[in-house]
Structures are given as structure tokens and as C-alpha cells.
Design an enzyme around this catalytic site. Structure first.
Site, mmCIF file in Angstrom:
data_model
loop_
_atom_site.group_PDB
_atom_site.id
_atom_site.type_symbol
_atom_site.label_atom_id
_atom_site.label_comp_id
_atom_site.label_asym_id
_atom_site.label_seq_id
_atom_site.Cartn_x
_atom_site.Cartn_y
_atom_site.Cartn_z
ATOM 1 N N HIS A 61 0.833 -1.184 -0.088
ATOM 2 C CA HIS A 61 0.096 0.043 0.054
ATOM 3 C C HIS A 61 0.711 1.165 -0.003
ATOM 4 O O HIS A 61 0.672 2.209 0.618
ATOM 5 C CB HIS A 61 -0.881 0.167 1.102
ATOM 6 C CG HIS A 61 -1.890 -1.202 1.057
ATOM 7 N ND1 HIS A 61 -3.151 -0.915 0.428
ATOM 8 C CD2 HIS A 61 -1.904 -2.286 1.748
ATOM 9 C CE1 HIS A 61 -3.874 -1.991 0.884
ATOM 10 N NE2 HIS A 61 -3.024 -3.028 1.260
ATOM 11 N N TYR A 331 3.434 -4.875 9.966
ATOM 12 C CA TYR A 331 3.294 -3.381 9.868
ATOM 13 C C TYR A 331 4.471 -2.811 10.783
ATOM 14 O O TYR A 331 5.185 -1.771 10.276
ATOM 15 C CB TYR A 331 2.116 -2.970 10.459
ATOM 16 C CG TYR A 331 0.734 -3.197 9.661
ATOM 17 C CD1 TYR A 331 0.682 -3.886 8.669
ATOM 18 C CD2 TYR A 331 -0.399 -2.692 9.883
ATOM 19 C CE1 TYR A 331 -0.393 -4.336 7.754
ATOM 20 C CE2 TYR A 331 -1.571 -2.856 9.209
ATOM 21 C CZ TYR A 331 -1.701 -3.673 8.346
ATOM 22 O OH TYR A 331 -2.834 -3.819 7.277
#
Length: 357
Positions: A61, A331
Site C-alpha cells: 500500500h 506493519y
């Protein structure tokens, strides 16, 4: 009268505490069990598949736009959870729109995830972070399958496309991934970030004031009417058309979504994000998200946030879905890597679309 600890005993206690902390970090990183997939392994798999990004980009992303606004809770969520987001009132929000993929300069005309990440700034310093996609299901059920899928999809240097034999071999053993790919081919693609529904994907648990716990998923449903892109013309779209559209819309007025909490029925799977819950569930509208400002990542403040889905307030806990700790670890690994890499570029600024709106 209190008795002071002897220095040797105190040192042993400190060493024991530090050891427990180290064990916790080792467990979270996947170092204690060969079965556990750590965040670094997931980040490596993404880099192997998508290519190592230039310094400072997110591993997935990568292309994004900062947004901000507020959440107006209507009070109905307090019956489901004691989280501080749900009492009637207004909560400030920082967020990010993004597209799936690791190339921040790729065109928007791709049949990939449209994503919305949010950070709610709750009273008493609490935060609730969400990372959602416009699809109600995920392509894999476990971290190991995610890594295997990335390996199967590594592009061939000669063709720049995945080896069909490797990919078909993976899909033959993972019908849930094949079902997701078929879904992406047939499902309509939102024409704007503003008119897509964004799903929690994973299940979570809400805990109410009395301590009762219930499994839930949630979704943000737009007030803007849905419109679909013509997938046959995706390649002909301007490179940054989705992000330019978001900037233009927010310069003209706010975007709004309703947060809908979906309560699990008996028998619903909470440990497998590839399985939709379907119809016939109790749905509770708990409030309205309003986004009224946007900025490129160079001008905004979302680029330096890690939208970890396990940053949860009191009243919300993780389910038994194994993807949740894996997402959190991945993450964090991506955040650590880009934090030390610098400089931190901005895709839309490089494309000439930059500037705060």
C-alpha cells in the site's frame, strides 16, 4: 516495617523482568517457534514479490493520501462495547487512502485493493487504529499461506510476470485464494475512494460495560452513491485519477461513511478472513465518519503512522484470527525499515499533483 531487598536479589528481579520483555519481543517477532511467521519474514516476502522499494516507501500500500476529519458517535455502540469511541460525541480522526501494491508510482487503473486506514484519538490518550480494504474477504487464512502466496507470485525476470506453473500449483492447494481471485475479477471496482465500502476483514471482539464479549466485524458504508469503474478501460485512466478525484472532492465538501457493526451469528468463523459471514446478521449503525481535509503525504501527517490493527482501546480485543498478530508484526517490521531508511518521498508530489488541499 518494609524490608529492603538485597542488591543481589534486586538485580535478579530486574534481570528476570528484562528477560520476560525480551521473550515477549522474541515471541512477537516469531523467533521462538519455526511455525510462527514473524513480521520480518512477511516483509521479506512482500519485497521478494513486489520488489524492494526505494528508501522510505511502505512495503505494501505504498501509494497513499493523508486525510483527516472526525467521527460523530450516536451512542448506540455503548450497548455493544465500552470503547471510548461509542458514547455520543465527536472524536478526531487521522487517516490514509491507499491502493494495494508496493510501487508508489504505479497507475491507479489496477484491479487491486482500495484501502482506508484510520486512527481515532480517544479520550485519556487512547487510540484505535484500523486498516481496512474495500473487499469483505482476504485471499489467505494464515500467515504461512500469505508468505507462500507471495513466493508463488514472484515475477519471472524475463517476463516480469509470475510463473504460471508455480501460481497454479499454489492455487490448486488453496481454493480460498482462487475464490478470492475470481471475486476480484467479477466484483465491481469503486470509481472513487469516496463511494467504496471498507471492511475490517478480520473479526474482533467487543466487550461491554458488564464484561460480556461478542464477536464482530465492522464496515464503513459511504453516503456517496456507489459507481463502478469500467474494468475494460482501467489502463486508459490517468495515472493518479483516484487520488486526484479524492483531492477534488474534499476541496468541494466532506466525504461521509456510516460505521456499521456486524454481530456474529452462532457458527460464524472468527479465525478465517477468507470466509464471508453473509446475510442475516444484526447490523448496528454506531456513528458517522466525516473526512473533510486531505494532503499529500509530504504535507500531511499520515505517512509516519503505523496503522496497526491491534492498537485497540479498552472494550475491543483481537479475535482468534491468526492474521491479526501477523499483520501487526508485518506493519511494525515495515515501519522500522522505512523509519531508518529515509528520505521519505511522496508519490503524488513526484507526479506533480502535490500540495495540501
Amino acid at each position: 516495617m518494609k524490608t529492603a531487598l538485597r542488591p543481589s536479589v534486586a538485580l535478579l528481579l530486574i534481570a528476570g523482568i528484562l528477560g520476560l520483555v525480551a521473550l515477549a519481543f522474541a515471541w512477537a517477532g516469531g523467533w521462538l517457534s519455526p511455525r510462527r511467521i514473524g513480521g520480518a519474514a512477511i516483509a521479506d516476502a512482500l519485497q521478494d514479490n513486489l520488489g524492494k522499494p526505494e528508501p522510505g516507501w511502505r512495503r505494501a500500500h505504498a501509494k497513499g493520501l493523508c486525510v483527516s476529519g472526525y467521527f460523530d458517535a450516536n451512542g448506540t455502540g455503548t450497548a455493544l462495547s465500552r470503547a471510548a469511541l461509542f458514547p455520543a460525541g465527536r472524536i478526531p480522526v487521522t487517516g490514509r487512502f491507499s491502493l494495494g501494491g508496493g510501487d508508489p508510482l504505479a497507475g491507479d487503473g489496477r484491479n487491486v485493493f482500495h484501502s482506508m486506514a484510520l486512527l481515532f484519538r480517544l479520550p485519556d490518550g487512547e487510540q484505535w487504529r484500523m486498516a481496512m480494504d474495500h473487499t469483505p474477504i482476504f485471499p489467505v487464512a494464515t500467515p504461512a499461506d500469505f508468505v507462500s502466496l507471495q513466493i508463488a507470485g514472484i515475477p519471472d525476470p524475463a517476463t516480469h510476470k509470475p510463473d504460471p506453473a508455480k501460481l497454479q500449483a499454489y492455487l490448486a492447494g488453496h481454493p480460498e485464494t482462487k475464490a478470492f481471485m475470481d471475486y476480484m475479477k467479477s466484483a465491481p471496482l469503486p470509481s472513487s475512494f469516496a463511494n467504496g465500502t471498507y471492511y475490517s476483514i478480520n473479526a474482533f471482539r467487543f466487550v461491554d460495560a458488564g464484561g460480556a464479549s461478542r464477536a464482530v466485524r465492522w464496515q464503513f458504508e459511504p453516503e456517496a452513491p456507489f459507481a463502478a469503474l469500467d474494468k475494460k478501460t482501467l489502463d486508459a485512466q490517468p495515472r493518479d485519477f483516484l487520488f486526484v478525484d479524492a483531492l477534488k472532492r474534499l476541496s468541494a465538501g466532506p466525504m461521509r461513511w456510516h460505521m456499521i457493526v456486524v454481530l456474529a451469528n452462532p457458527g460464524d468463523r472468527t479465525d478465517n478472513a477468507t470466509i464471508p459471514w453473509g446475510a442475516g446478521h444484526r447490523r448496528v449503525d454506531v456513528g458517522t465518519l466525516t473526512l473533510d481535509r486531505a494532503a499529500t503525504e509530504a504535507a500531511g501527517d499520515c505517512r509516519d503512522y503505523n496503522f496497526d490493527p491491534l492498537v485497540l482501546p479498552r472494550g475491543v480485543t483481537a479475535s482468534d484470527d491468526p492474521l491479526l498478530p501477523a499483520r501487526s508484526a508485518a506493519y511494525s517490521a515495515s515501519f522500522r525499515r522505512r523509519a531508518i531508511e529515509g528520505p521519505r518521498p511522496d508519490a503524488l508530489t513526484q507526479a506533480g499533483e502535490g500540495g495540501a488541499k
